[in-house]
Design a protein around this motif. Structure first.
Motif, PDB file in Angstrom:
ATOM      1  N   GLU A   1      99.223 -33.950 -37.611  1.00  0.00           N
ATOM      2  CA  GLU A   1     100.535 -34.459 -38.029  1.00  0.00           C
ATOM      3  C   GLU A   1     101.054 -33.557 -39.150  1.00  0.00           C
ATOM      4  O   GLU A   1     100.285 -32.915 -39.859  1.00  0.00           O
ATOM      5  N   TRP A   2     102.375 -33.562 -39.323  1.00  0.00           N
ATOM      6  CA  TRP A   2     102.974 -32.693 -40.337  1.00  0.00           C
ATOM      7  C   TRP A   2     102.479 -33.090 -41.732  1.00  0.00           C
ATOM      8  O   TRP A   2     102.572 -34.242 -42.138  1.00  0.00           O
ATOM      9  N   GLY A   3     101.928 -32.104 -42.449  1.00  0.00           N
ATOM     10  CA  GLY A   3     101.426 -32.346 -43.798  1.00  0.00           C
ATOM     11  C   GLY A   3     100.144 -31.564 -44.026  1.00  0.00           C
ATOM     12  O   GLY A   3      99.720 -30.741 -43.192  1.00  0.00           O
ATOM     13  N   PHE A   4      99.526 -31.820 -45.176  1.00  0.00           N
ATOM     14  CA  PHE A   4      98.312 -31.072 -45.512  1.00  0.00           C
ATOM     15  C   PHE A   4      97.440 -31.885 -46.465  1.00  0.00           C
ATOM     16  O   PHE A   4      97.935 -32.590 -47.348  1.00  0.00           O
ATOM     17  N   ALA A   5      96.133 -31.769 -46.250  1.00  0.00           N
ATOM     18  CA  ALA A   5      95.131 -32.311 -47.173  1.00  0.00           C
ATOM     19  C   ALA A   5      93.824 -31.573 -46.927  1.00  0.00           C
ATOM     20  O   ALA A   5      93.511 -31.198 -45.792  1.00  0.00           O
TER      21      ALA A   5
ATOM     22  N   ALA B   1      88.464 -14.203 -53.176  1.00  0.00           N
ATOM     23  CA  ALA B   1      87.684 -14.252 -51.946  1.00  0.00           C
ATOM     24  C   ALA B   1      88.479 -14.835 -50.783  1.00  0.00           C
ATOM     25  O   ALA B   1      88.333 -14.392 -49.637  1.00  0.00           O
ATOM     26  N   TRP B   2      89.330 -15.816 -51.076  1.00  0.00           N
ATOM     27  CA  TRP B   2      90.020 -16.500 -49.984  1.00  0.00           C
ATOM     28  C   TRP B   2      91.261 -17.183 -50.533  1.00  0.00           C
ATOM     29  O   TRP B   2      91.242 -17.732 -51.640  1.00  0.00           O
ATOM     30  N   VAL B   3      92.339 -17.178 -49.765  1.00  0.00           N
ATOM     31  CA  VAL B   3      93.534 -17.961 -50.058  1.00  0.00           C
ATOM     32  C   VAL B   3      93.759 -18.886 -48.874  1.00  0.00           C
ATOM     33  O   VAL B   3      93.840 -18.438 -47.728  1.00  0.00           O
ATOM     34  N   VAL B   4      93.855 -20.188 -49.161  1.00  0.00           N
ATOM     35  CA  VAL B   4      93.922 -21.209 -48.115  1.00  0.00           C
ATOM     36  C   VAL B   4      95.104 -22.130 -48.392  1.00  0.00           C
ATOM     37  O   VAL B   4      95.329 -22.530 -49.539  1.00  0.00           O
ATOM     38  N   GLY B   5      95.848 -22.504 -47.342  1.00  0.00           N
ATOM     39  CA  GLY B   5      96.870 -23.526 -47.481  1.00  0.00           C
ATOM     40  C   GLY B   5      98.191 -23.135 -46.851  1.00  0.00           C
ATOM     41  O   GLY B   5      98.295 -22.193 -46.073  1.00  0.00           O
ATOM     42  N   GLY B   6      99.221 -23.883 -47.211  1.00  0.00           N
ATOM     43  CA  GLY B   6     100.562 -23.590 -46.725  1.00  0.00           C
ATOM     44  C   GLY B   6     101.226 -22.520 -47.573  1.00  0.00           C
ATOM     45  O   GLY B   6     101.125 -22.549 -48.804  1.00  0.00           O
ATOM     46  N   PHE B   7     101.913 -21.573 -46.911  1.00  0.00           N
ATOM     47  CA  PHE B   7     102.552 -20.466 -47.629  1.00  0.00           C
ATOM     48  C   PHE B   7     104.080 -20.572 -47.609  1.00  0.00           C
ATOM     49  O   PHE B   7     104.759 -19.746 -48.197  1.00  0.00           O
ATOM     50  N   HIS B   8     104.648 -21.551 -46.912  1.00  0.00           N
ATOM     51  CA  HIS B   8     106.086 -21.829 -46.850  1.00  0.00           C
ATOM     52  C   HIS B   8     106.900 -20.580 -46.497  1.00  0.00           C
ATOM     53  O   HIS B   8     107.772 -20.131 -47.250  1.00  0.00           O
ATOM     54  N   LEU B   9     106.622 -20.042 -45.318  1.00  0.00           N
ATOM     55  CA  LEU B   9     107.313 -18.829 -44.868  1.00  0.00           C
ATOM     56  C   LEU B   9     108.013 -19.045 -43.527  1.00  0.00           C
ATOM     57  O   LEU B   9     108.226 -18.099 -42.772  1.00  0.00           O
ATOM     58  N   MET B  10     108.382 -20.286 -43.241  1.00  0.00           N
ATOM     59  CA  MET B  10     108.977 -20.599 -41.942  1.00  0.00           C
ATOM     60  C   MET B  10     110.286 -19.848 -41.721  1.00  0.00           C
ATOM     61  O   MET B  10     110.637 -19.535 -40.587  1.00  0.00           O
ATOM     62  N   GLU B  11     111.013 -19.587 -42.777  1.00  0.00           N
ATOM     63  CA  GLU B  11     112.304 -18.911 -42.635  1.00  0.00           C
ATOM     64  C   GLU B  11     112.261 -17.473 -43.130  1.00  0.00           C
ATOM     65  O   GLU B  11     113.305 -16.817 -43.241  1.00  0.00           O
ATOM     66  N   ALA B  12     111.096 -16.961 -43.404  1.00  0.00           N
ATOM     67  CA  ALA B  12     110.968 -15.593 -43.909  1.00  0.00           C
ATOM     68  C   ALA B  12     111.205 -14.583 -42.793  1.00  0.00           C
ATOM     69  O   ALA B  12     110.861 -14.818 -41.625  1.00  0.00           O
ATOM     70  N   THR B  13     111.800 -13.473 -43.119  1.00  0.00           N
ATOM     71  CA  THR B  13     111.997 -12.393 -42.150  1.00  0.00           C
ATOM     72  C   THR B  13     110.706 -11.600 -41.981  1.00  0.00           C
ATOM     73  O   THR B  13     109.788 -11.689 -42.794  1.00  0.00           O
ATOM     74  N   SER B  14     110.655 -10.806 -40.922  1.00  0.00           N
ATOM     75  CA  SER B  14     109.466  -9.989 -40.690  1.00  0.00           C
ATOM     76  C   SER B  14     109.256  -9.004 -41.838  1.00  0.00           C
ATOM     77  O   SER B  14     108.111  -8.724 -42.232  1.00  0.00           O
ATOM     78  N   GLY B  15     110.314  -8.483 -42.401  1.00  0.00           N
ATOM     79  CA  GLY B  15     110.187  -7.571 -43.531  1.00  0.00           C
ATOM     80  C   GLY B  15     109.628  -8.264 -44.759  1.00  0.00           C
ATOM     81  O   GLY B  15     108.789  -7.702 -45.475  1.00  0.00           O
ATOM     82  N   GLN B  16     110.086  -9.488 -45.018  1.00  0.00           N
ATOM     83  CA  GLN B  16     109.554 -10.244 -46.156  1.00  0.00           C
ATOM     84  C   GLN B  16     108.074 -10.549 -45.963  1.00  0.00           C
ATOM     85  O   GLN B  16     107.285 -10.469 -46.916  1.00  0.00           O
ATOM     86  N   ILE B  17     107.697 -10.878 -44.742  1.00  0.00           N
ATOM     87  CA  ILE B  17     106.284 -11.166 -44.464  1.00  0.00           C
ATOM     88  C   ILE B  17     105.439  -9.914 -44.679  1.00  0.00           C
ATOM     89  O   ILE B  17     104.348  -9.978 -45.273  1.00  0.00           O
TER      90      ILE B  17
ATOM     91  N   ALA C   1      96.198 -19.223 -43.475  1.00  0.00           N
ATOM     92  CA  ALA C   1      97.584 -19.660 -43.672  1.00  0.00           C
ATOM     93  C   ALA C   1      97.889 -20.751 -42.653  1.00  0.00           C
ATOM     94  O   ALA C   1      97.740 -20.540 -41.445  1.00  0.00           O
ATOM     95  N   THR C   2      98.324 -21.899 -43.110  1.00  0.00           N
ATOM     96  CA  THR C   2      98.479 -23.033 -42.208  1.00  0.00           C
ATOM     97  C   THR C   2      99.669 -23.880 -42.644  1.00  0.00           C
ATOM     98  O   THR C   2     100.507 -23.437 -43.431  1.00  0.00           O
ATOM     99  N   HIS C   3      99.784 -25.079 -42.075  1.00  0.00           N
ATOM    100  CA  HIS C   3     100.820 -26.055 -42.421  1.00  0.00           C
ATOM    101  C   HIS C   3     102.213 -25.441 -42.337  1.00  0.00           C
ATOM    102  O   HIS C   3     102.685 -25.129 -41.243  1.00  0.00           O
ATOM    103  N   CYS C   4     102.876 -25.207 -43.469  1.00  0.00           N
ATOM    104  CA  CYS C   4     104.280 -24.793 -43.484  1.00  0.00           C
ATOM    105  C   CYS C   4     104.452 -23.276 -43.484  1.00  0.00           C
ATOM    106  O   CYS C   4     105.552 -22.781 -43.774  1.00  0.00           O
TER     107      CYS C   4
END
Length: 639
Positions: free
Chosen positions: A111-115, A269-285, A302-305
C-alpha cells in the motif's frame, strides 16, 4: 537462496620509498566488477525475517596468555583508556511499502506509504508507520514481528502515508517514546502524548548509542532521517527525502565526519528509503546519481516515492550494488552466512573446502558455526567473507601454540576478503621467511572485530601484510616474531604486525603485548609501507632492538592514538629511522591528538624513550599531542 555480499575495500597507493607527507590518505575505487561505483561494503540482502544480533558493549578480552614475557616490566599509565564502543549490527526490514513485496507471501500487502523495522543491537526501532494501521499490523504479523518489542518510534515527517499507521499501533497499549520533528502540528503532538512520551527534535541528536537523527531539514516540508553506525559504515534511512536525498546524505557526513578521508567506519554503506523523484527529469536523476557517487554512497535501495523511472535508473547504474525495496526486504549489515562450516551437520567440514567449492563465488559469506575450529594453512583465493558467530569464534592452526608449522590464513593477491568475529591463533610458519603467523595478506583484507593472538613467525608474528589491510574494532595481542630457519635482516621484525608494503589502517583497535626479537615490537613499517591509526592503542609491546611500539622506516599518520608502556633498545614508543642512502628519504611521521608516554628504553646514553627520530627522517608534529620523552626531532649522535 543466494545472498549477495561484498567486503570493504580501501586502496591507498604508496610509490617507492618516499611517502608523500599529506594530511590524509585518498580512498580509491576497489571493486570486483567493472561497475563504476564507490568502494564496496559487506552486506546481506534477504527476504526473510531477521534475527537481531546482540553485540557486547566492548571488545571481549583476550583469554590467551601472551606468547612472551618482556625482559623489563614497563611502567603503565594507570588504567588505559578504553577503546570507543564497537558499532552495532543492523537488521532492517521494510514492513510497509507501495513497491510490490520482496517475497512471495500472499499475506503481505503493498500500500502507498513507508515503514521500516530496525533491529539494532538489542533495540528495536520503528521508522515511520505507513498509512494504514491494519496493513501495518498485518504485515508485521506475517513477518513474525511483535509490536510489543518496539523500543522507539521515529517519524520522518507529518504526511499520512508515514504516520497514520501509528494510531492503531498505539491502541495496542504499547508506549515507546516517539521522536518527531519539532515542527509537527500541535494537534498531532497532543494526540500522540495521550498515548506516550513525545520527544521533539530540532537539531541532530543521538537517540540511541550509534543511532542519530539528522534533525529537522527542509523549508516547506520539514523532515528528518536516521543515520545509523554499523561495523561496515553508515546507513542513511529516509522517509521521502523532501529536503533532497543528496542534502540528507551530506547532513549524515556532517554529523559523523571521518577522522580521515576514506575512514571505513564513516563511509556511506547504504542509503534506503523514498527519494521523492517521481517528477524528476532524466537529467536531474543523472545529476543526483553523480552526487551520490561523489559522496561515496556504496549501495542504494530507492523505494516508495522515488518513482518508477528513477528506480529503474538507479538500478541500472548501480547494478549489483542496487537492491530493490518492497515489503519483506531484509538488509543486514554485517551479512548472514550463505554456507556454514563445522565438524558435523554443516555444509562443509573445512573452511578450505568451502572456499574451493564451485558454488563459492565473489561475495559469498562463509560462517564458521562452532566455538573452536582447528585448521591450518587456509588459502583464501576468492573475494569472500569468513565470519564467526556472535561471539568470537576461534580458528586455530593447532590446539596448542607453536606446534603447527603453518599459518592460519593466507590471503592471495588480487582478492578482497573480510574476516569477521574470529579469534585467529596458534599459527607458526617456522620455515617461511616471508611469514605472518596468524595471517599473511597479499590482497585486500579487512579484519572486523577479530582477535589475532598467540601466533609466532619469523616476521610479522600476528600479521604480515604486503597488500591493503584494515583493522576495525580488532585486537592484535600476544604474538611474537622470533626468527625462523632463515635468519636475515628482515626476519624477527614486527611482533604484532609487519607492513612490508601497502597501507595498513587501524580503526578503534589495539596492538598490545607482542614481542619482536628484531625491530618493532608492535609494528614494523617497511620503507614502502604506511600505517594510519585512528582512535587506537599500541601498548605493552617489546622489542629486543629498536622501536618497542613502532619501528618506522615508511610512513605513519597517527590520529587520537595512545602509545604507552612499550619497551625497546631505543625509541621505546616509536623509532623513526632516517636514511639518505641512494638519495632516498625514509621515515615520515605525523600525529594529531596523540599520547606517547611512559615507554621504556634500554639504551639510555643517547636515546629517547617515547619518540626517537633519526637523521633524514621527516616528522610533522601537529597540534594537541603529549610526548613524554623526546620530541621526534632528535638525531643520532655523530659517528
Amino acid at each position: 537462496m543466494r545472498i549477495h555480499s561484498i567486503g570493504i575495500s580501501i586502496l591507498v597507493l604508496v610509490v617507492g620509498c618516499i611517502p608523500a607527507p599529506v594530511s590524509s590518505p585518498t580512498a580509491a575505487v576497489v571493486q570486483d566488477t567493472p561497475t563504476p561505483v564507490m568502494p564496496t561494503v559487506g552486506v546481506t540482502v534477504a527476504s526473510a525475517t531477521p534475527t537481531a544480533t546482540i553485540l557486547p558493549s566492548e571488545m571481549p578480552p583476550t583469554t590467551i596468555e601472551p606468547a612472551f614475557q618482556p625482559v623489563t616490566n614497563a611502567p603503565t599509565v594507570g588504567a588505559l583508556p578504553a577503546l570507543t564502543r564497537p558499532r552495532q549490527d543492523l537488521h532492517l526490514t521494510i514492513i510497509y511499502d507501495n513497491v510490490p513485496p520482496a517475497i512471495n507471501d500472499s499475506r503481505l500487502r503493498a500500500e502507498w506509504g513507508f515503514a521500516a523495522w530496525l533491529e539494532y543491537g538489542d533495540q528495536v526501532v520503528l521508522f515511520d508507520t505507513g498509512g494504514d494501521s491494519q496493513v501495518l499490523l498485518a504485515n508485521m504479523e506475517a513477518l513474525g514481528l511483535d509490536p510489543q518489542a518496539i523500543d522507539v518510534i521515529v517519524l520522518s515527517h507529518e504526511h499520512g502515508d508515514h504516520t497514520e499507521g501509528l494510531w492503531g499501533l498505539l491502541a495496542l497499549g504499547i508506549k515507546p517514546p516517539i521522536y518527531l520533528p519539532a515542527r509537527f502540528s500541535t494537534s498531532f503532538k497532543q494526540r500522540a502524548r495521550a498515548y506516550t512520551e513525545v520527544v521533539e527534535m530540532s537539531d541532530s541528536q543521538e537517540i540511541l548509542p550509534g543511532l542519530h537523527t539528522t534533525g529537522q531539514m527542509g523549508t516547506s516540508i520539514i523532515e528528518q532521517g536516521l543515520v545509523i553506525e554499523t561495523p561496515l559504515g553508515l546507513v542513511v534511512l529516509t522517509g521521502c527525502a523532501h529536503p533532497g536525498i543528496v542534502q540528507i546524505v551530506r547532513r549524515a557526513q556532517e554529523i559523523l565526519p571521518g577522522e580521515i578521508a576514506g575512514d571505513p567506519t564513516r563511509a556511506i554503506a547504504w542509503v534506503v528509503g523514498g527519494f521523492h523523484l517521481m517528477e524528476a527529469t532524466s537529467g536531474q536523476i543523472r545529476n543526483i546519481m553523480a552526487d551520490l557517487r561523489a559522496l561515496g554512497v556504496q549501495r542504494l535501495t530507492a523505494t516508495h516515492c522515488t518513482g518508477e523511472s528513477a528506480i529503474a535508473a538507479f538500478a541500472a547504474d548501480y547494478a549489483d550494488y542496487y537492491v530493490s525495496g518492497g515489503v519483506g526486504r531484509v538488509i543486514s549489515l554485517p551479512p548472514v552466512p550463505d554456507v556454514t562450516v563445522c565438524a558435523a551437520g554443516c555444509d562443509f567440514a573445512t573452511i578450505q573446502a568451502a572456499i574451493d567449492a564451485d558454488e563459492t563465488v565473489t561475495g559469498t559469506v562463509i560462517g564458521v558455526a562452532e566455538a573452536i575450529h582447528t585448521e591450518e594453512g587456509i588459502v583464501v583465493h576468492k573475494s569472500i567473507t569468513i565470519q564467526g558467530e556472535e561471539e568470537q569464534t576461534i580458528v586455530q592452526a593447532h590446539a596448542q601454540p607453536e606446534v603447527s608449522k603453518q599459518r592460519v590464513f593466507a590471503i592471495s593477491p588480487g582478492v578482497t576478503v573480510t574476516l569477521r568475529l574470529l579469534t585467529i591463533r596458534h599459527g607458526n610458519p617456522y620455515t617461511d621467511p616471508e611469514s605472518g603467523g596468524g595471517v599473511r595478506n597479499d590482497g585486500t583484507l579487512t579484519l572486523d572485530r577479530c582477535i589475532v593472538t598467540a601466533n609466532r613467525a619469523s616476521a610479522g608474528g600476528g600479521i604480515h601484510s604486503d597488500g591493503t589491510l584494515t583493522l576495525i574494532d580488532s585486537v592484535v595481542e600476544g604474538n611474537a616474531s622470533r626468527g625462523g630457519i632463515d635468519h636475515h635482516l628482515e626476519c624477527e621484525t614486527g611482533g604484532g604486525i609487519k607492513v612490508l608494503s601497502g597501507v595498513t589502517i587501524l580503526v578503534n583497535s589495539r596492538v598490545s603485548h607482542n614481542e619482536a626479537m628484531g625491530k618493532g615490537g608492535g609494528f614494523h613499517i617497511a620503507c614502502v609501507g604506511r600505517l594510519i591509526s585512528i582512535n587506537s592503542m599500541i601498548n605493552d609491546n617489546y622489542s629486543a632492538q629498536d622501536g618497542g611500539g613502532i619501528f618506522l622506516n615508511g610512513a605513519a599518520e597517527l590520529t587520537h592514538t595512545t602509545i604507552t608502556a612499550n619497551e625497546g633498545k631505543n625509541g621505546g614508543g616509536i623509532y623513526v629511522e632516517g636514511s639518505a642512502e641512494h638519495d632516498v628519504i625514509r621515515g615520515w611521521l605525523a600525529y594529531t591528538g596523540t599520547l606517547i608516554v611512559d615507554n621504556v628504553i634500554r639504551m639510555e646514553k643517547y636515546g629517547a624513550a617515547d619518540c626517537f627520530s633519526g637523521d633524514h627522517a621527516r616528522v610533522a608534529v601537529n597540534n594537541n599531542n603529549i610526548v613524554g620523552d623526546g620530541d621526534c626531532e632528535l638525531t643520532f649522535p655523530e659517528k
